[in-house]
Design a protein around this motif. Structure first.
Motif, PDB file in Angstrom:
ATOM      1  N   VAL A   1      12.080  -5.383  -9.383  1.00 46.51           N
ATOM      2  CA  VAL A   1      11.411  -4.298 -10.095  1.00 46.51           C
ATOM      3  C   VAL A   1       9.916  -4.559 -10.011  1.00 46.51           C
ATOM      4  N   ALA A   2       9.147  -3.550  -9.645  1.00 45.83           N
ATOM      5  CA  ALA A   2       7.703  -3.691  -9.466  1.00 45.83           C
ATOM      6  C   ALA A   2       6.954  -2.890 -10.531  1.00 45.83           C
ATOM      7  N   MET A   3       5.747  -3.324 -10.818  1.00 43.65           N
ATOM      8  CA  MET A   3       4.847  -2.590 -11.700  1.00 43.65           C
ATOM      9  C   MET A   3       3.849  -1.824 -10.852  1.00 43.65           C
ATOM     10  N   LEU A   4       3.669  -0.546 -11.156  1.00 41.67           N
ATOM     11  CA  LEU A   4       2.691   0.283 -10.449  1.00 41.67           C
ATOM     12  C   LEU A   4       1.750   0.892 -11.465  1.00 41.67           C
ATOM     13  N   ASP A   5       0.518   0.386 -11.494  1.00 37.26           N
ATOM     14  CA  ASP A   5      -0.513   0.861 -12.419  1.00 37.26           C
ATOM     15  C   ASP A   5      -1.363   1.884 -11.673  1.00 37.26           C
ATOM     16  N   LEU A   6      -1.153   3.166 -11.974  1.00 41.32           N
ATOM     17  CA  LEU A   6      -1.844   4.218 -11.228  1.00 41.32           C
ATOM     18  C   LEU A   6      -3.346   4.170 -11.445  1.00 41.32           C
ATOM     19  N   ASP A   7      -3.783   3.883 -12.642  1.00 43.41           N
ATOM     20  CA  ASP A   7      -5.210   3.818 -12.919  1.00 43.41           C
ATOM     21  C   ASP A   7      -5.873   2.736 -12.071  1.00 43.41           C
ATOM     22  N   ASP A   8      -5.225   1.594 -11.955  1.00 40.58           N
ATOM     23  CA  ASP A   8      -5.785   0.501 -11.168  1.00 40.58           C
ATOM     24  C   ASP A   8      -5.720   0.798  -9.677  1.00 40.58           C
ATOM     25  N   GLU A   9      -4.609   1.346  -9.221  1.00 40.43           N
ATOM     26  CA  GLU A   9      -4.434   1.582  -7.786  1.00 40.43           C
ATOM     27  C   GLU A   9      -5.384   2.642  -7.249  1.00 40.43           C
ATOM     28  N   LEU A  10      -5.820   3.585  -8.088  1.00 41.22           N
ATOM     29  CA  LEU A  10      -6.665   4.674  -7.615  1.00 41.22           C
ATOM     30  C   LEU A  10      -8.154   4.377  -7.737  1.00 41.22           C
ATOM     31  N   ARG A  11      -8.492   3.188  -8.158  1.00 42.70           N
ATOM     32  CA  ARG A  11      -9.909   2.835  -8.274  1.00 42.70           C
ATOM     33  C   ARG A  11     -10.399   2.166  -6.998  1.00 42.70           C
ATOM     34  N   GLU A  12     -11.669   2.436  -6.670  1.00 39.44           N
ATOM     35  CA  GLU A  12     -12.282   1.802  -5.514  1.00 39.44           C
ATOM     36  C   GLU A  12     -12.380   0.303  -5.755  1.00 39.44           C
ATOM     37  N   ARG A  13     -12.183  -0.486  -4.693  1.00 41.25           N
ATOM     38  CA  ARG A  13     -12.211  -1.939  -4.817  1.00 41.25           C
ATOM     39  C   ARG A  13     -13.273  -2.587  -3.952  1.00 41.25           C
ATOM     40  N   GLY A  14     -14.141  -1.794  -3.361  1.00 39.00           N
ATOM     41  CA  GLY A  14     -15.110  -2.349  -2.424  1.00 39.00           C
ATOM     42  C   GLY A  14     -16.149  -3.234  -3.064  1.00 39.00           C
ATOM     43  N   GLY A  15     -16.613  -2.878  -4.293  1.00 38.89           N
ATOM     44  CA  GLY A  15     -17.630  -3.662  -4.968  1.00 38.89           C
ATOM     45  C   GLY A  15     -18.928  -3.703  -4.188  1.00 38.89           C
ATOM     46  N   THR A  16     -19.689  -4.775  -4.403  1.00 37.51           N
ATOM     47  CA  THR A  16     -20.994  -4.882  -3.753  1.00 37.51           C
ATOM     48  C   THR A  16     -20.879  -5.065  -2.243  1.00 37.51           C
ATOM     49  N   LEU A  17     -19.714  -5.502  -1.755  1.00 35.42           N
ATOM     50  CA  LEU A  17     -19.557  -5.665  -0.310  1.00 35.42           C
ATOM     51  C   LEU A  17     -19.662  -4.342   0.425  1.00 35.42           C
ATOM     52  N   SER A  18     -19.438  -3.231  -0.299  1.00 35.00           N
ATOM     53  CA  SER A  18     -19.550  -1.929   0.358  1.00 35.00           C
ATOM     54  C   SER A  18     -20.971  -1.662   0.816  1.00 35.00           C
ATOM     55  N   LEU A  19     -21.967  -2.335   0.213  1.00 34.92           N
ATOM     56  CA  LEU A  19     -23.345  -2.197   0.664  1.00 34.92           C
ATOM     57  C   LEU A  19     -23.506  -2.656   2.110  1.00 34.92           C
ATOM     58  N   LEU A  20     -22.679  -3.602   2.510  1.00 33.25           N
ATOM     59  CA  LEU A  20     -22.774  -4.163   3.855  1.00 33.25           C
ATOM     60  C   LEU A  20     -21.833  -3.485   4.835  1.00 33.25           C
ATOM     61  N   GLY A  21     -21.191  -2.423   4.372  1.00 32.44           N
ATOM     62  CA  GLY A  21     -20.306  -1.692   5.261  1.00 32.44           C
ATOM     63  C   GLY A  21     -18.854  -2.096   5.169  1.00 32.44           C
ATOM     64  N   PHE A  22     -18.513  -3.014   4.253  1.00 34.26           N
ATOM     65  CA  PHE A  22     -17.119  -3.419   4.092  1.00 34.26           C
ATOM     66  C   PHE A  22     -16.467  -2.535   3.043  1.00 34.26           C
ATOM     67  N   SER A  23     -15.389  -1.904   3.399  1.00 33.44           N
ATOM     68  CA  SER A  23     -14.685  -1.068   2.433  1.00 33.44           C
ATOM     69  C   SER A  23     -13.227  -0.963   2.837  1.00 33.44           C
ATOM     70  N   GLU A  24     -12.376  -0.719   1.852  1.00 32.09           N
ATOM     71  CA  GLU A  24     -10.952  -0.548   2.088  1.00 32.09           C
ATOM     72  C   GLU A  24     -10.660   0.926   2.296  1.00 32.09           C
ATOM     73  N   PRO A  25      -9.456   1.231   2.758  1.00 31.28           N
ATOM     74  CA  PRO A  25      -9.096   2.642   2.901  1.00 31.28           C
ATOM     75  C   PRO A  25      -9.194   3.371   1.574  1.00 31.28           C
ATOM     76  N   ASP A  26      -9.265   4.680   1.648  1.00 31.26           N
ATOM     77  CA  ASP A  26      -9.310   5.498   0.452  1.00 31.26           C
ATOM     78  C   ASP A  26      -8.179   5.086  -0.493  1.00 31.26           C
ATOM     79  N   PRO A  27      -8.478   4.874  -1.792  1.00 32.18           N
ATOM     80  CA  PRO A  27      -7.444   4.380  -2.721  1.00 32.18           C
ATOM     81  C   PRO A  27      -6.214   5.263  -2.765  1.00 32.18           C
TER      82      PRO A  27
END
Length: 831
Positions: free
Chosen positions: A285-311
């Motif tokens: 059984v898994a936990m799925l937190d929609l609020d957490d999963e839909l938030r951007e996770r790039g943080g300050t690394l996104s300034l350097l061009g690092f980013s994950e796929p669209d949440p």
């Protein structure tokens, strides 16, 4: 060691032990491995058989092997480490050999492999250390090649001891291994054959035959046979069995050569990557937190061009894979917010939960603080619970539009507007004090459609009457107890009661806090074919797609989208393309370029458009070139139209603030796009003609792409926004459904067999701020100035200012920049 590897026959034994029979003075290669083959080996022990196999190891592995043969008085121990990072595999091993009438020695090996899942080249280095001076100096190099052109075939070639070292009485002759592996029935059964021979003694080679089978996940059996082809016809036989847990494995292999006694090998595996495991429980059984999963996770690394796929795309893929994962038996759906989602995505999530249930998964929703949108998603579960202190703002839907015309009058700012269609009302937020009849008509129709869909979906999922649900709206804010009384939830849940609820809902299953679909090691020889998802998310502009690192609307760049479509159409592993559009539009030129790129891509592969929350104006322009268009019933779409407007600031800056501007020109209309004074009559006519021409081009392209009469397109265009269901009735979209429905349509158009598994991959992600300073690789830089792809960069406002601007209904601040716009005519949020 995984089950399949341990079922394979004895090339390792044949290399080592039969070599001793033929050349007693030669030192053995090292510890005899459990049965494996040069074409099949893909774990850390590959360094002893075929260094090319190191490319397939995956995350870190550690193996310990112990070998014992009482008849030959042989004892061996081996320690093997291996890992893969990207396209590079690396391995290291230490082996200690004692007995067989030779001095004790240690064998140290290093190896590297480079390549892909289809082709790998490897090199290994071996060095022997011993108190015997001659044996202490022996060292050799191995070269290996593995080719896996299909899921069912693997071919390998290995040259061992390329340098053919000789020290005193000891020699390591150059040897060759040619191997082939086939999987006629998929990954459950593998057959292999190896031919091994020393240089110059081809007729004295040996053949090894391999059979392996995965009986059940985590348990495998196998057998094999090795025999000589020349004067030495010695037979060697080995049987093996493996028991695997996720990150620990135990193997026993027994066998040997004729007259050589029984050779026992025990192997222990530790790995960071999970293996298919014996499972005596009732699943996970898994936990799925929609609020957490839909938030951007790039943080300050996104300034350097690092980013994950669209949440959202990441979440949709997770839910699809989890639905098809037989290990997963249930999901706890934690609902407290849906960042970045409106009713289109909510409908897709609602349907995704229903798909999980249809696949036999049990879903339990826990509501925290929710409104109608979040409750709509959570209501699709088998059971819905609220916490004692949950805030349930389930009170009906409302749409709000803010008008700033009165504010502009007080400021002394006037606006010049050129548009086509009474429904293209974007400028009215700045020019009117209230909604126009056209704007009110559109919003009323959309709100009626959305409210009706909300009621129908919720009452069906909760098995209550529409009257009961609408009764809940009259309470304003529901308590958990009242929601239970009205049937909106199944009960009020205390945190300590969750475990008991799960035991009743999913008997025998256990909660797995680290669950992830497809996180187990796969035995596939090649990757799956792909459906490429090309995102068009946010404001449409030129240049690269980008995400502001400090918050704000994403930008869908024409350059990134066009290049992504080109990459997808050229990639032989991509079976079809899904264009994911979640955009209210933007720059007309950028939208046109994307549309043309879609037309080009579909000449080569099927292209299906999937619309999210909104695909209006320029967003619709981009999507309409696809083979099929899919929208959710409540997707905001259409808004086919063009406008241009600009402010005249002389009343504010000149009359009220005392600013003076003077212009010296050499042309009658040099100030046609200037923001100081209103248009003259001639300027108004010139801009209107420009807009009319762009609008005519727009509806012409719609009529061609959608095979509709141009007059009919004009009648339902003129800036009018439609719900997805209404758009389908008018022929603007082909089907009602979400992203996964579009993926299924893409599969069918590409002729993919129903049983074939495909990967969903995102091509053309938005990047961070600094990455947008350069062009996309692979795009002809000489064309960029002509295409003006760099226009429309979004200003970097602080998050607080952005929020204030959005509340005022002006979150598309870039519409004030020069250039024709095809954009949703107003900011519309229904909650």
């Amino acid at each position: 060691m995984r089950a399949l590897s341990l079922l394979m026959l004895l090339p390792g034994l044949a290399l080592a032990q039969t070599g001793l029979i033929v050349q007693p003075a030669s030192p053995p290669r090292g510890v005899t491995l459990p049965p494996t083959s040069a074409a099949l080996v893909d774990e850390a022990t590959a360094l002893s058989v075929n260094p090319a196999g190191l490319r397939f190891v995956g995350p870190g592995q550690l193996f310990y092997l112990h070998e014992r043969n009482l008849v030959r008085d042989q004892v061996g121990d081996g320690l093997y480490l291996g890992t893969t990072l990207g396209g590079l595999g690396a391995g290291f091993s230490l082996e200690w050999m004692r007995g067989r009438g030779l001095p004790d020695y240690r064998k140290t090996s290093f190896g590297l492999a480079l390549g892909s899942r289809r082709l790998s080249l490897g090199v290994g280095y071996h060095n022997l250390s011993s108190r015997d001076a001659a044996l202490d100096k022996l060292s050799g190099f191995d070269l290996g090649l593995t080719v896996r052109p299909t899921r069912f075939l693997s071919v390998a070639a290995v040259v061992k001891d390329v340098n053919a070292p000789v020290e005193g009485p000891f020699t390591l002759p150059r040897r060759y291994n040619l191997a082939v592996g086939v999987r006629p029935l998929g990954e459950r059964v593998t057959l292999g054959a190896d031919y091994l021979a020393s240089e110059g003694a081809w007729d004295e080679g040996r053949l090894t035959y391999t059979v392996q089978a995965a009986v059940v996940p985590g348990f495998g059996l196998g057998a094999g046979l090795s025999h000589g082809l020349g004067s030495d016809r010695t037979l060697a036989l080995q049987l093996a069995a493996t028991l695997d847990s996720s990150q620990f494995g135990l193997t026993y292999a027994g066998g040997g050569a004729e007259g050589g006694g029984m050779d026992h090998v025990v192997a222990v595996r530790l790995s960071s990557q999970k293996y298919p495991a014996l499972d005596f429980s009732g699943g996970s059984v898994a936990m799925l937190d929609l609020d957490d999963e839909l938030r951007e996770r790039g943080g300050t690394l996104s300034l350097l061009g690092f980013s994950e796929p669209d949440p959202y795309l990441r979440l949709a893929r997770w839910m699809d894979e989890a639905t098809r994962d037989p290990r997963l038996k249930g999901v706890v759906l934690k609902v407290s917010g849906l960042p970045g989602a409106s009713w289109g995505k909510a409908e897709e999530l609602h349907q995704a939960v229903l798909r999980m249930r249809a696949a036999g998964k049990k879903v339990l929703t826990v509501l925290y603080s929710v409104d109608d949108l979040e409750y709509f998603v959570g209501s699709a579960a088998d059971e819905v619970y609220a916490l004692p202190s949950s805030s349930l703002l389930i009170n009906g839907l409302a749409a709000q539009v803010i008008s700033l015309g009165g504010t502009m009058e007080k400021l002394g700012v006037t606006w010049d507007v050129a548009r086509v269609g009474e429904y293209k009302t974007a400028p009215e937020q700045l020019t009117r004090r209230d909604m126009s009849p056209a704007q009110r008509e559109t919003i009323e129709a959309y709100l009626d459609s959305q409210a009706a869909h909300d009621v129908a979906a919720v009452t069906k999922a909760r098995r209550i009457t529409p009257e009961r649900f609408q009764e809940a709206w009259g309470h304003g804010i529901l308590t958990a107890a009242k929601a239970r009384e009205l049937g909106l939830v199944d009960g009020v849940l205390l945190p300590e009661e969750l475990e008991d609820k799960l035991k009743k809902l999913v008997p025998g299953a256990s909660y797995d806090p680290t669950y992830s679909p497809r996180d187990e090691r796969e035995g596939r020889w090649t990757g799956r074919r792909r459906i490429a998802v090309v995102p068009v998310l946010g404001n449409i502009s030129g240049g690269k797609s980008r995400k502001p690192p400090l918050g704000g609307e994403a930008v869908a760049g024409a350059e990134t989208v066009a290049l992504a479509l080109e990459r997808a159409q050229r990639d032989p592993k991509v079976a079809a393309i899904v264009l994911r559009v979640d955009s209210g539009g933007g720059d007309v030129l950028a939208s046109e370029l994307m549309y043309r790129a879609v037309l080009e891509a579909k000449k080569h592969k099927p292209v299906i458009a999937s619309m999210g929350d909104v695909a209006a104006s320029g967003g619709y322009y981009t999507a309409m070139g696809a083979d099929e268009i899919w929208a959710s019933p409540t997707t905001l779409t259409g808004s086919i139209g063009v406008f241009y407007f600009k402010p005249a600031l002389r009343g504010l800056l000149g009359d009220k603030l005392g600013v003076n501007q003077e212009t010296i020109s050499r042309g009658p209309m040099t100030e046609v796009l200037g923001s100081w004074k209103p248009w003259t009559e001639a300027e108004q006519k010139a801009v209107q003609a420009w807009v009319d021409s762009a609008y005519d081009d727009f509806i012409t392209q719609v009529s061609v792409a959608r095979k509709l009469d141009k007059a009919k397109v004009d009648a339902m265009a003129r800036g009018r926004v439609w719900a997805g269901s209404a758009a389908k009735e008018r022929g603007l979209v082909d089907g009602l459904g979400g992203l996964l429905d579009a993926v299924e349509a893409a599969r069918k158009r590409a002729g993919v067999p129903p049983g074939e598994e495909l990967d969903l991959v995102v091509v053309g992600d938005a990047r961070g701020l600094f990455s947008s300073l350069g062009g996309e690789p692979g795009v002809d830089a000489g064309a960029l100035p002509e295409l003006n792809l760099g226009a429309g960069v979004e200003p970097a406002l602080p998050p607080g200012v952005r929020a204030l601007v959005r509340e005022a209904g002006l979150d598309e601040a870039w519409v004030l920049e020069p250039g024709l716009k095809a954009v949703l005519p107003y900011t519309l949020r229904v909650r």
